[in-house]
Design an enzyme around this catalytic site. Structure first.
Site, short mmCIF file in Angstrom:
data_model
loop_
_atom_site.label_atom_id
_atom_site.label_comp_id
_atom_site.label_asym_id
_atom_site.label_seq_id
_atom_site.Cartn_x
_atom_site.Cartn_y
_atom_site.Cartn_z
N ASP A 13 0.76 -1.26 0.01
CA ASP A 13 -0.14 -0.03 0.03
C ASP A 13 0.76 1.26 0.07
O ASP A 13 0.43 2.10 0.54
CB ASP A 13 -1.18 0.11 1.28
N LYS A 16 1.91 2.32 -5.13
CA LYS A 16 2.38 1.71 -6.29
C LYS A 16 1.16 1.99 -7.50
O LYS A 16 1.65 2.43 -8.51
CB LYS A 16 2.54 0.21 -6.24
N ASN A 38 -5.06 -10.19 -3.28
CA ASN A 38 -4.93 -9.56 -2.03
C ASN A 38 -4.59 -8.28 -2.04
O ASN A 38 -4.78 -7.48 -1.30
CB ASN A 38 -3.94 -10.53 -1.42
N GLY A 40 -4.43 -4.52 -3.72
CA GLY A 40 -5.55 -3.46 -3.77
C GLY A 40 -4.85 -2.18 -4.40
O GLY A 40 -4.18 -1.57 -3.45
N HIS A 41 -4.91 -1.81 -5.75
CA HIS A 41 -4.15 -0.44 -6.04
C HIS A 41 -5.24 0.65 -6.46
O HIS A 41 -6.19 0.22 -7.27
CB HIS A 41 -3.44 -0.77 -7.23
N ARG A 142 2.60 -28.80 -7.55
CA ARG A 142 2.04 -29.02 -8.71
C ARG A 142 0.64 -29.82 -8.90
O ARG A 142 0.55 -30.63 -9.56
CB ARG A 142 3.15 -29.93 -9.23
N GLN A 223 2.01 -6.05 -3.13
CA GLN A 223 2.35 -6.15 -1.88
C GLN A 223 3.57 -5.35 -1.51
O GLN A 223 4.11 -4.30 -2.15
CB GLN A 223 2.79 -7.71 -1.60
N THR A 300 -9.70 -5.18 1.83
CA THR A 300 -10.49 -5.55 2.81
C THR A 300 -11.18 -4.47 3.77
O THR A 300 -12.04 -4.91 4.71
CB THR A 300 -9.80 -6.68 3.78
N LEU A 331 3.66 12.35 1.13
CA LEU A 331 4.47 13.45 2.02
C LEU A 331 3.42 14.51 2.80
O LEU A 331 3.70 14.76 3.71
CB LEU A 331 5.31 14.13 0.87
N ASP A 332 2.24 14.58 1.75
CA ASP A 332 1.39 15.67 2.46
C ASP A 332 0.68 15.37 3.60
O ASP A 332 0.29 15.92 4.27
CB ASP A 332 0.20 15.77 1.28
N VAL A 413 2.67 14.11 -3.56
CA VAL A 413 1.90 15.14 -2.39
C VAL A 413 0.19 15.07 -2.51
O VAL A 413 -0.44 16.04 -1.92
CB VAL A 413 2.46 16.54 -2.61
N GLY A 414 -0.24 13.99 -2.99
CA GLY A 414 -1.63 13.86 -3.19
C GLY A 414 -2.04 12.74 -4.07
O GLY A 414 -1.17 12.22 -4.90
P1 GDP Z 1 -0.61 0.35 -3.53
O1 GDP Z 1 -1.29 -0.91 -2.95
O2 GDP Z 1 0.78 0.53 -3.43
O3 GDP Z 1 -1.19 0.73 -4.90
O4 GDP Z 1 -1.27 1.41 -2.67
P2 GDP Z 1 -3.06 1.87 -2.31
O5 GDP Z 1 -3.47 2.12 -3.60
O6 GDP Z 1 -3.49 0.47 -1.69
O7 GDP Z 1 -3.02 2.70 -1.08
C1 GDP Z 1 -2.43 4.12 -1.34
C2 GDP Z 1 -3.61 5.09 -1.29
O8 GDP Z 1 -2.94 6.37 -0.99
C3 GDP Z 1 -4.19 5.20 -2.18
O9 GDP Z 1 -5.72 5.55 -1.58
C4 GDP Z 1 -4.06 6.42 -3.07
O10 GDP Z 1 -4.96 7.12 -4.07
C5 GDP Z 1 -3.41 7.07 -2.14
N1 GDP Z 1 -2.24 8.08 -2.23
C6 GDP Z 1 -1.31 7.81 -2.99
N2 GDP Z 1 -0.28 8.93 -3.48
C7 GDP Z 1 -0.84 9.45 -2.33
C8 GDP Z 1 -0.43 10.93 -2.07
O11 GDP Z 1 0.95 11.36 -2.52
N3 GDP Z 1 -1.04 11.63 -0.94
C9 GDP Z 1 -2.12 11.34 -0.46
N4 GDP Z 1 -2.76 11.86 0.42
N5 GDP Z 1 -2.81 9.97 -0.89
C10 GDP Z 1 -2.03 9.26 -1.87
P1 IMO Z 2 -0.85 -4.10 -2.21
O1 IMO Z 2 -0.34 -4.75 -3.41
C1 IMO Z 2 -0.97 -4.79 2.15
C2 IMO Z 2 -0.67 -8.77 3.66
C3 IMO Z 2 -2.38 -9.04 4.38
C4 IMO Z 2 -1.39 -9.98 5.45
C5 IMO Z 2 -0.52 -10.70 4.54
C6 IMO Z 2 -0.75 -12.21 4.08
O2 IMO Z 2 -2.49 -3.44 -2.10
O3 IMO Z 2 0.10 -3.60 -1.53
P2 IMO Z 2 -2.33 -12.81 2.01
O4 IMO Z 2 -3.87 -12.65 1.95
O5 IMO Z 2 -1.61 -12.24 1.10
O6 IMO Z 2 -2.08 -14.32 2.57
O7 IMO Z 2 -2.12 -12.26 3.48
O8 IMO Z 2 -0.37 -9.98 3.76
N1 IMO Z 2 -1.23 -8.16 2.33
C7 IMO Z 2 -1.17 -7.06 1.80
N2 IMO Z 2 -1.09 -5.84 2.68
N3 IMO Z 2 -1.11 -4.45 0.66
C8 IMO Z 2 -1.18 -5.39 -0.07
O9 IMO Z 2 -0.99 -5.49 -1.56
C9 IMO Z 2 -1.15 -6.78 0.62
N4 IMO Z 2 -1.35 -8.02 0.05
C10 IMO Z 2 -1.09 -9.09 1.10
O10 IMO Z 2 -2.88 -8.00 4.99
O11 IMO Z 2 -0.86 -9.35 6.27
MG MG Z 3 -2.83 -1.55 -1.72
#
Ligand code: GDP
Ligand code: IMO
Ligand code: MG
Length: 427
Positions: A13, A16, A38, A40-41, A142, A223, A300, A331-332, A413-414
């Site tokens: 999270d 990415k 698992n 979520g982007h 396998r 991840q 989740t 950073l914000d 920054v957002g």
């Molecule tokens: P990922 O799994 O690495 O793709 O990250 P996620 O999307 O799960 O979580 C990042 C969250 O932060 C998302 O809700 C983005 O919209 C938000 N986000 C990304 N960059 C920034 C930022 O620079 N500032 C703020 N406030 N939110 C951000």
């Molecule tokens: P993104 O791509 C954050 C965590 C789960 C749990 C551990 C094992 O959005 O960064 P799993 O279901 O993979 O067997 O759970 O890994 N986990 C993540 N945490 N971001 C993710 O993906 C994750 N994918 C798995 O919360 O701690």
């Molecule tokens: Mg995520």
């Protein structure tokens, strides 16, 4: 141009999705190379929020080919609902390619994930219950089902005759749960076969051609390094390899084509699920950062644990992935703090450690050593150049560069595409 490997440097999270969407504008291919739903982007474009679990974050660029690579485990039901939502929003999915080699999550995988977690009791991992661990275990044994099997339903049925009794045995005898029938699985997966057929192709020629021509190819990480099965905080990890080595294996691309290994780091730390988080903030400051950063899981909805930036983790991630460029996000979120801390080492039994240790109990009981930095107490959200940032914010970024050992080339920054400072023009 060439291949950019984009990996999460912390516990997932890191942002990415935003970074990949941004860089995808110039990409011929964006490829998800491992993990499953698992992940979520989140991508925010012109105020509209898109959430992807399996579909690569380049999909909003119609010319970009989006590949779900061989290293992914894919739940067909989840993929189809993502496809439907995107098509309803007007997205063009002609350029989506799913590798025949990607594995499938079968109906018994999420059930087993849940049962195994509850059997662990106090030692549970806090998985996403999406069946990712059980599906990867079957791949290694396998006895997994691959996407290509959807195009050979007689073969799929024969394999089910062998595999399903193994699964039902565990479900019924060990857990007293309800068994699955071959007929229900076959009818469900026959429908998926029909609906996914238009996307299933061998990506080998497409990917190799792009690589040979030196086109921009982005490997989208899922991840993060500390969730890596080998390199992370085992057993509190996912069941795949989110690090750069895993990304290449899951894509079928050799290391000599990589021009940049981009590590995405949040300007602080978060983690979902259980396991060590040395810099965790449990009081009101933690609560404040969670709210300000909207730190609730995309997949989740669970609240994310938050903590200060952990430089030993960052330096470790830079080392094990070969990161030569950092994207520092959110950073914000730190804008209003009077004072900031960066963890620069861990104190354990009187000794200072400068990197995360393999031994989990060790990591759990150590005491972070912090360096304090002044906050900037002003908005960074409108900054578009490094010079636009307050002096204290620049000092914070520069200290992270120094401690992590790689250049910060992108600062976010957002959530929006435009809320980005690019310190490097050529990628
Ligand atoms: P990922 O799994 O690495 O793709 O990250 P996620 O999307 O799960 O979580 C990042 C969250 O932060 C998302 O809700 C983005 O919209 C938000 N986000 C990304 N960059 C920034 C930022 O620079 N500032 C703020 N406030 N939110 C951000
Ligand atoms: P993104 O791509 C954050 C965590 C789960 C749990 C551990 C094992 O959005 O960064 P799993 O279901 O993979 O067997 O759970 O890994 N986990 C993540 N945490 N971001 C993710 O993906 C994750 N994918 C798995 O919360 O701690
Ligand atoms: Mg995520």
């Amino acid at each position: 141009m060439g291949v950019i490997v984009c990996v999460g440097g912390q516990w997932g999270d890191e942002g990415k999705g935003k970074v990949v969407d941004l860089l995808a504008e110039q990409a011929r291919i964006v490829l998800r190379s491992q993990g499953g739903n698992n992940a979520g982007h989140t991508v925010v474009v012109d105020g509209v929020t898109f959430k992807f679990n399996l579909i690569p974050s380049g999909i909003l660029h119609p010319e970009t080919i989006c590949v779900i690579g061989n290293g992914v485990v894919l739940d067909p039901k989840v993929l189809l609902s993502e496809v439907a939502a995107l098509e309803a929003a007007g997205a063009d999915l002609r350029n989506l390619v799913i590798s025949e080699r990607a594995h499938m999550i079968m109906p018994y995988h999420p059930t087993l994930d849940r049962l195994e977690e509850s059997a662990r009791g106090d030692d549970r991992l806090g998985t996403t219950f999406r069946g990712v661990g059980p599906a990867y275990s079957d791949k290694v044994r396998r006895i997994g089902f691959r996407v290509g099997d959807l195009q050979k339903l007689r073969f799929l049925e024969k394999k089910l005759d062998f595999v399903l009794p193994l699964k039902n045995d565990i479900l019924v005898k060990l857990y007293g749960a309800v068994p699955f029938t071959k007929e229900e699985i076959l009818s469900e997966y026959t429908e998926y076969a029909d609906r996914l057929d238009r996307f299933i192709r061998d990506p080998f020629p497409i990917v190799q051609d792009a690589v040979a021509q030196g086109s921009r190819v982005i490997l989208e990480g899922a991840q993060g390094t500390m969730l890596d099965l080998d390199l992370g905080t085992y057993p509190y990890v996912t069941s795949s390899y989110p690090s750069s080595g895993g990304a290449l294996a899951g894509a079928g691309i050799g290391p000599r084509h990589v021009t940049t290994t981009l590590g995405v780091f949040k300007a602080y730390t978060t983690r979902v699920g259980y396991g060590p988080l040395p810099t965790e903030l449990e009081g009101s400051l933690g609560e404040y950062l969670r709210e300000r950063g909207s730190e609730y899981g995309t997949t989740t909805g669970r609240s994310r644990r938050v903590g200060w930036f952990d430089a030993p983790v960052a330096r470790y991630a830079v080392g094990v992935n070969g990161i030569d460029s950092i994207a520092l996000t959110k950073l914000d979120v730190l804008d209003e703090l009077e004072e900031l801390r960066i963890c620069i080492g861990y104190r354990s039994k009187g000794e200072i450690q400068d990197h995360p240790m393999a031994n989990i109990s060790h990591l759990k009981h150590l005491e972070p050593v912090y360096e304090e930095l002044p906050g900037w107490q002003g908005s960074t959200r409108d900054a578009r150049h490094f010079e636009d940032l307050p002096e204290e914010a620049r000092a914070y970024v520069e200290r992270i560069e120094e401690l992590a050992g790689a250049r910060v080339d992108l600062i976010s920054v957002g959530p929006g595409r435009d809320q980005t400072i690019l310190r490097r023009q050529e990628w």
